[in-house]
Scaffold this active site. Structure first.
Site, PDB file in Angstrom:
ATOM      1  N   LYS A 133      12.741  -8.938   8.889  1.00  0.00           N
ATOM      2  CA  LYS A 133      11.329  -9.270   8.661  1.00  0.00           C
ATOM      3  C   LYS A 133      11.204 -10.723   8.188  1.00  0.00           C
ATOM      4  O   LYS A 133      11.737 -11.084   7.146  1.00  0.00           O
ATOM      5  CB  LYS A 133      10.745  -8.321   7.615  1.00  0.00           C
ATOM      6  CG  LYS A 133       9.326  -8.677   7.146  1.00  0.00           C
ATOM      7  CD  LYS A 133       8.798  -7.642   6.132  1.00  0.00           C
ATOM      8  CE  LYS A 133       7.447  -8.072   5.560  1.00  0.00           C
ATOM      9  NZ  LYS A 133       6.954  -7.139   4.524  1.00  0.00           N
ATOM     10  N   ASP A 188       3.121 -13.477   2.459  1.00  0.00           N
ATOM     11  CA  ASP A 188       2.348 -12.239   2.546  1.00  0.00           C
ATOM     12  C   ASP A 188       1.301 -12.187   1.439  1.00  0.00           C
ATOM     13  O   ASP A 188       1.599 -11.806   0.312  1.00  0.00           O
ATOM     14  CB  ASP A 188       3.305 -11.034   2.444  1.00  0.00           C
ATOM     15  CG  ASP A 188       2.547  -9.712   2.509  1.00  0.00           C
ATOM     16  OD1 ASP A 188       1.355  -9.713   2.879  1.00  0.00           O
ATOM     17  OD2 ASP A 188       3.178  -8.674   2.194  1.00  0.00           O
ATOM     18  N   LYS A 210      -3.624  -8.979  -1.972  1.00  0.00           N
ATOM     19  CA  LYS A 210      -2.814  -8.642  -3.143  1.00  0.00           C
ATOM     20  C   LYS A 210      -3.448  -9.211  -4.403  1.00  0.00           C
ATOM     21  O   LYS A 210      -4.254 -10.146  -4.342  1.00  0.00           O
ATOM     22  CB  LYS A 210      -1.412  -9.258  -2.988  1.00  0.00           C
ATOM     23  CG  LYS A 210      -0.546  -8.570  -1.955  1.00  0.00           C
ATOM     24  CD  LYS A 210       0.849  -9.194  -1.935  1.00  0.00           C
ATOM     25  CE  LYS A 210       1.730  -8.539  -0.887  1.00  0.00           C
ATOM     26  NZ  LYS A 210       2.034  -7.116  -1.180  1.00  0.00           N
ATOM     27  N   ASP A 212       8.956 -12.969   1.344  1.00  0.00           N
ATOM     28  CA  ASP A 212       8.783 -11.837   2.253  1.00  0.00           C
ATOM     29  C   ASP A 212       9.483 -12.073   3.602  1.00  0.00           C
ATOM     30  O   ASP A 212       9.398 -11.232   4.499  1.00  0.00           O
ATOM     31  CB  ASP A 212       7.293 -11.545   2.441  1.00  0.00           C
ATOM     32  CG  ASP A 212       7.017 -10.077   2.695  1.00  0.00           C
ATOM     33  OD1 ASP A 212       7.910  -9.254   2.439  1.00  0.00           O
ATOM     34  OD2 ASP A 212       5.905  -9.760   3.157  1.00  0.00           O
ATOM     35  N   ASP A 271      -2.015  -4.832   4.228  1.00  0.00           N
ATOM     36  CA  ASP A 271      -0.847  -5.296   3.477  1.00  0.00           C
ATOM     37  C   ASP A 271       0.432  -4.579   3.921  1.00  0.00           C
ATOM     38  O   ASP A 271       1.531  -4.983   3.554  1.00  0.00           O
ATOM     39  CB  ASP A 271      -1.086  -5.077   1.974  1.00  0.00           C
ATOM     40  CG  ASP A 271      -0.170  -5.934   1.112  1.00  0.00           C
ATOM     41  OD1 ASP A 271       0.552  -6.781   1.674  1.00  0.00           O
ATOM     42  OD2 ASP A 271      -0.193  -5.751  -0.119  1.00  0.00           O
ATOM     43  N   GLU A 325       2.040  -4.847   6.571  1.00  0.00           N
ATOM     44  CA  GLU A 325       2.155  -5.649   7.786  1.00  0.00           C
ATOM     45  C   GLU A 325       3.588  -5.760   8.292  1.00  0.00           C
ATOM     46  O   GLU A 325       3.804  -6.012   9.471  1.00  0.00           O
ATOM     47  CB  GLU A 325       1.592  -7.056   7.529  1.00  0.00           C
ATOM     48  CG  GLU A 325       2.562  -8.062   6.893  1.00  0.00           C
ATOM     49  CD  GLU A 325       3.064  -7.663   5.511  1.00  0.00           C
ATOM     50  OE1 GLU A 325       2.373  -6.877   4.839  1.00  0.00           O
ATOM     51  OE2 GLU A 325       4.141  -8.119   5.099  1.00  0.00           O
ATOM     52  N   ARG A 375       5.885  -3.539   8.767  1.00  0.00           N
ATOM     53  CA  ARG A 375       6.197  -2.536   9.788  1.00  0.00           C
ATOM     54  C   ARG A 375       5.489  -2.864  11.114  1.00  0.00           C
ATOM     55  O   ARG A 375       5.972  -2.489  12.169  1.00  0.00           O
ATOM     56  CB  ARG A 375       5.822  -1.139   9.265  1.00  0.00           C
ATOM     57  CG  ARG A 375       4.400  -0.998   8.850  1.00  0.00           C
ATOM     58  CD  ARG A 375       4.162   0.218   7.946  1.00  0.00           C
ATOM     59  NE  ARG A 375       4.412  -0.087   6.527  1.00  0.00           N
ATOM     60  CZ  ARG A 375       4.288   0.800   5.543  1.00  0.00           C
ATOM     61  NH1 ARG A 375       3.948   2.047   5.798  1.00  0.00           N
ATOM     62  NH2 ARG A 375       4.532   0.453   4.295  1.00  0.00           N
TER      63      ARG A 375
HETATM   64  N1  BES Z   1       6.050  -7.434   1.326  1.00  0.00           N
HETATM   65  C1  BES Z   1       5.409  -6.301   0.758  1.00  0.00           C
HETATM   66  C2  BES Z   1       6.356  -5.435  -0.053  1.00  0.00           C
HETATM   67  C3  BES Z   1       6.737  -5.957  -1.397  1.00  0.00           C
HETATM   68  C4  BES Z   1       5.823  -5.970  -2.436  1.00  0.00           C
HETATM   69  C5  BES Z   1       8.026  -6.352  -1.632  1.00  0.00           C
HETATM   70  C6  BES Z   1       6.206  -6.421  -3.677  1.00  0.00           C
HETATM   71  C7  BES Z   1       8.408  -6.783  -2.889  1.00  0.00           C
HETATM   72  C8  BES Z   1       7.508  -6.830  -3.915  1.00  0.00           C
HETATM   73  C9  BES Z   1       4.834  -5.435   1.876  1.00  0.00           C
HETATM   74  O1  BES Z   1       4.325  -6.120   2.964  1.00  0.00           O
HETATM   75  C10 BES Z   1       3.715  -4.687   1.269  1.00  0.00           C
HETATM   76  O2  BES Z   1       2.750  -5.302   0.878  1.00  0.00           O
HETATM   77  N2  BES Z   1       3.837  -3.373   1.193  1.00  0.00           N
HETATM   78  C11 BES Z   1       2.863  -2.560   0.585  1.00  0.00           C
HETATM   79  C12 BES Z   1       2.745  -1.318   1.396  1.00  0.00           C
HETATM   80  C13 BES Z   1       1.568  -0.444   0.996  1.00  0.00           C
HETATM   81  C14 BES Z   1       0.271  -1.131   1.339  1.00  0.00           C
HETATM   82  C15 BES Z   1       1.688   0.873   1.705  1.00  0.00           C
HETATM   83  C16 BES Z   1       3.297  -2.242  -0.835  1.00  0.00           C
HETATM   84  O3  BES Z   1       4.492  -2.008  -1.063  1.00  0.00           O
HETATM   85  O4  BES Z   1       2.461  -2.287  -1.726  1.00  0.00           O
HETATM   86 ZN    ZN Z   2       5.129  -7.952   3.342  1.00  0.00          ZN
HETATM   87 MN    MN Z   3       2.333  -6.722   2.645  1.00  0.00          MN
END
Ligand code: BES
Ligand code: ZN
Ligand code: MN
Length: 504
Positions: free
Chosen positions: A271, A276, A283, A294, A353, A355, A357
């Protein structure tokens, strides 16, 4: 820094510093015992005064000891001898490297690599000590101003020799050293890409870095798919993320076909979300700067490719990095939007968010259509839920192939870059149901990293596939904020193990 492996006696080393271990309750290691003896009990008397009792990770530098050729003797606390395991060895090696960085000497001979670590060879010990030293010496300065860079003084240490007990241990030690140096190059490369800020490290920048690798290593070929080609291929999921950004998305492909002709390639996918913000599902501001990390899954692909090329590994290896930003914008994905992925599967974007996947599913489909892969392994900072579940000690590991899961997990244990397997049971797929599309891009509030992995699994059913969620392992927060380079070590060790198994 230059590294060597040697076998010799500590009192005879004509160097800036000789490093010896002390166990808890003031017990000398063999090398420390020899130095103590030749100096007429100098170490014993320092310990009796209470300046070094062997607590794990402590160090003490002694000057002007009689009858030894070295300018300094460094004592390194190794903790209780019976608890001296892999973790303790790494900790002592890291403490040594930090202390060596601070002394005035140009060269050092380290005897910690002679200590007994249950079940571990001298090759392993040299390898681990080299990796620990290289990790300590990594220093990200390229974003400091010109003056700061000009005034920065490099540490004076230039040469480190790891000692092994017998001459017959030298070949194993040297093999460990060589492997470590190749891996360390990959780790440092991944750390640098991670630490670079989002305004510099864009998808276009990453594509340029792939070009740089191809120039440096003629056996490594690269090509970049632009948005127009992705459009033609129907990568509607990936492109929906990139639509909210002014930076064009890139699908970066690196090939290092250095293995036997006809051998199916190992494919790493990472990825490469260079920033992000969450998109419309934006966020919170706190720690949002860390979302420059990210792209660390992608960085680990760059690092593994770099290490494989550096070590000239006889393997067919492909690296694929889908790269984009995720920002709020009038053209960005909106909650409820439905996009069609390259596989034809339609996706309801309930949370913009989630994104990672979306960009990965199209990259994984593209890999399936373009390579007859032996295995496909993807790395992604995919879910905050994985940080909650496993924290920093382990990456989350998911796989539809138990031999592949075992091989990755063993490689992580070996190199000290661990992963812990989590389930991919079909029950979890139910959480991704959408009333309008084939699948939703989020599950409910539970099992967040598993539903994310389960989403990816819908696009990798036909392949031997594993997914590493590196959200908790790829970088550190707080005072020591910075990329770790994980899981480059795990990936390269996996390749080394695979080659060794094939050739045995
Ligand atoms: N890049 C983030 C995951 C992340 C968040 C990694 C904080 C490390 C620290 C990912 O794109 C994301 O935002 N995932 C969301 C998924 C949710 C919306 C189902 C998450 O983990 O909050
Ligand atoms: Zn992300
Ligand atoms: Mn995200």
């Amino acid at each position: 820094m230059e590294y060597f492996v040697k076998s010799g006696s500590p009192e005879k080393q004509r160097v800036g510093c000789v490093v010896v271990g002390i166990f808890d309750r003031r017990k000398t290691s063999d090398a420390a015992g020899i130095v103590d003896h030749t100096t007429g009990g100098a170490i014993g008397s320092v310990m009796r005064r209470g300046d070094m009792d062997g607590k794990l990770g402590t160090t003490l530098v002694l000057h002007n000891l009689p009858n030894v050729f070295a300018d300094r003797i460094m004592l390194v606390g190794c903790g209780k001898e019976r608890d001296f395991d892999e973790r303790a060895y790494r900790k002592a090696a890291t403490a040594t490297a930090k202390a060596l960085k601070a002394i005035g000497g140009k060269d050092a001979v380290c005897y910690l690599s002679e200590l007994n670590v249950r079940g571990r060879s001298h090759g392993w010990k040299v390898k681990q000590a080299t990796l620990a030293t290289e990790a300590v010496l990594y220093n990200f300065t390229e974003c400091r101003g010109k003056n700061a860079q000009a005034n920065a003084e490099p540490p004076s240490i230039e040469r480190i020799t790891f000692d092994v007990p017998r001459r017959s241990d030298l070949p194993a030690g040297e093999k460990g050293l060589d492997e470590a140096l190749g891996i360390a190059q990959g780790v440092a490369f991944a750390r640098r890409l991670g630490d670079l800020p989002g305004n510099i490290c864009t998808p276009t920048f990453l594509a340029g870095e792939a070009g740089g690798l191809a120039t440096q290593f003629p056996k490594l070929k690269t090509r970049v798919l632009e948005e127009a080609e992705m459009e033609k291929l129907g990568m509607g999921a990936l492109l929906s993320v990139s639509r909210g950004s002014r930076e064009p998305a890139k699908l970066i492909v690196m090939e290092f076909m250095n293995g036997p002709k006809g051998e199916k390639p190992t494919v790493f996918v990472g990825k490469g979300l260079t920033f992000d913000a969450g998109g419309i599902s934006i966020k919170a501001s706190a720690k949002m700067d860390e979302m420059k990390y990210d792209m660390c899954g992608g960085a680990s692909v760059f690092g593994a490719m770099r290490a494989a090329a550096e070590l000239d590994l006889p393997i067919n290896l492909v690296g694929v990095v889908p790269s984009s930003e995720n920002l709020p914008d009038g053209a960005a994905n909106k909650p409820g939007d439905i996009v069609t992925s390259m596989s034809g599967i339609t996706i309801e974007v309930l949370n913009t968010d989630a994104e990672g996947r979306l960009i990965l599913c199209d990259a994984l489909t593209w890999v399936g259509e373009n390579y007859d892969a032996d295995v496909v392994v993807d790395m992604a900072t995919l879910t905050g839920a994985c940080v909650v579940a496993l924290g920093a000690p382990a990456s989350g590991l998911f796989s539809n192939s138990s031999p592949l899961a075992r091989a990755l997990s063993n490689a992580g244990d070996e190199i000290g870059d661990r992963a812990w397997e989590m389930p991919l049971w079909e029950e979890y797929q139910d959480l991704l149901k959408s009333p309008f599309a084939d699948v939703a891009n989020i599950g409910g509030p539970t099992a967040g990293s598993i539903t994310a992995a389960s989403f990816l699994h819908r696009f990798t059913r036909k392949q031997k596939w594993a997914h590493l969620d590196v959200a908790g392992t790829a970088w550190q927060s707080g005072g020591n904020k910075g990329a770790t380079g994980r899981p480059v070590g795990l990936l390269v060790q996996y390749l080394l193990d695979k080659i060794a198994k094939r050739d045995s």
